[in-house]
Write an enzyme that holds these catalytic residues in place. Structure first.
Site, short mmCIF file in Angstrom:
data_model
loop_
_atom_site.label_atom_id
_atom_site.label_comp_id
_atom_site.label_asym_id
_atom_site.label_seq_id
_atom_site.Cartn_x
_atom_site.Cartn_y
_atom_site.Cartn_z
N HIS B 64 -54.76 54.71 78.05
CA HIS B 64 -54.87 55.68 76.98
C HIS B 64 -54.90 57.22 77.54
O HIS B 64 -54.92 57.17 78.48
CB HIS B 64 -55.90 55.26 76.01
CG HIS B 64 -57.26 55.46 76.88
ND1 HIS B 64 -57.77 54.65 77.70
CD2 HIS B 64 -58.27 56.55 76.83
CE1 HIS B 64 -58.93 55.14 78.23
NE2 HIS B 64 -59.16 56.14 77.67
N CYS B 65 -54.58 58.02 76.37
CA CYS B 65 -54.43 59.19 76.69
C CYS B 65 -55.17 60.18 75.55
O CYS B 65 -55.58 59.48 74.73
CB CYS B 65 -53.30 59.76 77.15
SG CYS B 65 -51.95 59.91 75.66
#
Lengths: 94, 149
Positions: B64-65
């Site tokens: 994820h970011c």
């Protein structure tokens, strides 16, 4: 006096949110008043003044003086969660 | 609550985790779930802060970011034909994962319930095996009932 806790991960998105929530609950159950700061690991320095505990959910090589650092991954994986909770309570009650 | 989207891909295989990240971003960009800046952000994030998580006796990666690259919240589940090694979030080892769960979070505080439901269930091997072995419809249904409520 309120204990100040920093919860940090790489991007302050998913895992640190989980850990922060677990710590809030743990402290509420044990009547420990806390001020919780959630941030990215590279922002810890900005918030470090008066911090009693740092909990990270990502790898971190830095240290911040003698501020205790615990690894919050057990809050995500469930592996070793009781040991971690004990450790946090010992630090905050100490 | 903003409608969450669940994407599922089956039987994929990747040479390494970098290829997996590329696939994730390309898919999410095509679905207009993330902005084009997502790929670089995801790659950088995984390099600095890897997301392989070792549970009791299995492992999952949750790439994820930051939320700034997200357009709408989503979970992208990838069931792999062959395990691929991700760097572990908590030490310098690598860990083989058969299940990748890409997270797209637009508002961490808003989606806390979802994150919590997801992670706490992942701690159960039963849920992990359900994700590996059930049909897409069954998974969608369980997500609607237990995760996206």
């Amino acid at each position: 006096m309120k204990k100040k806790i920093i919860v940090a991960c790489g991007g302050a998105v998913a895992t640190s949110t989980m850990a922060a929530e677990e710590i809030k609950e743990l402290c509420a159950e044990n009547n420990i008043a806390i001020e919780l700061v959630q941030c990215r690991i590279n922002e810890i320095n900005t918030f470090i003044d008066g911090t009693d505990l740092i909990c990270t959910t990502a790898k971190m090589d830095q240290t911040f003086g003698d501020t205790p650092i615990v690894h919050g991954m057990p809050f995500i994986s469930g592996v070793g969660i009781d040991t971690l909770k004990e450790k946090i309570l010992t630090i905050l009650k100490g | 609550m903003t409608q969450n989207k669940l994407l599922i891909s089956d039987e994929l295989s990747f040479d390494d985790y970098k290829q997996a990240l590329q696939h994730i971003s390309q898919t999410l960009i095509a679905e207009k779930i993330v902005s084009p800046s997502h790929l670089e952000a995801l790659q950088e994030r995984e390099e600095s802060f890897p997301t392989g998580i070792a549970f009791e006796d299995y492992a999952v990666a949750i790439p994820h970011c930051e939320a700034t690259h997200a357009l709408k919240p989503a979970v992208y589940l990838i069931r792999l034909k062959q395990p691929v090694a991700f760097n572990r979030a908590d030490d310098d080892q690598m860990v083989d994962v058969s299940l990748i769960m890409g997270l797209v979070v637009t508002d961490p505080a808003d989606q806390l319930k979802l994150l919590r439901a997801l992670f706490s269930r992942l701690q159960n091997k039963e849920f992990y095996e359900f994700l590996l072995n059930s049909s897409r419809d069954e998974i969608q249904q369980r997500f609607n009932q237990e995760i996206f409520y």
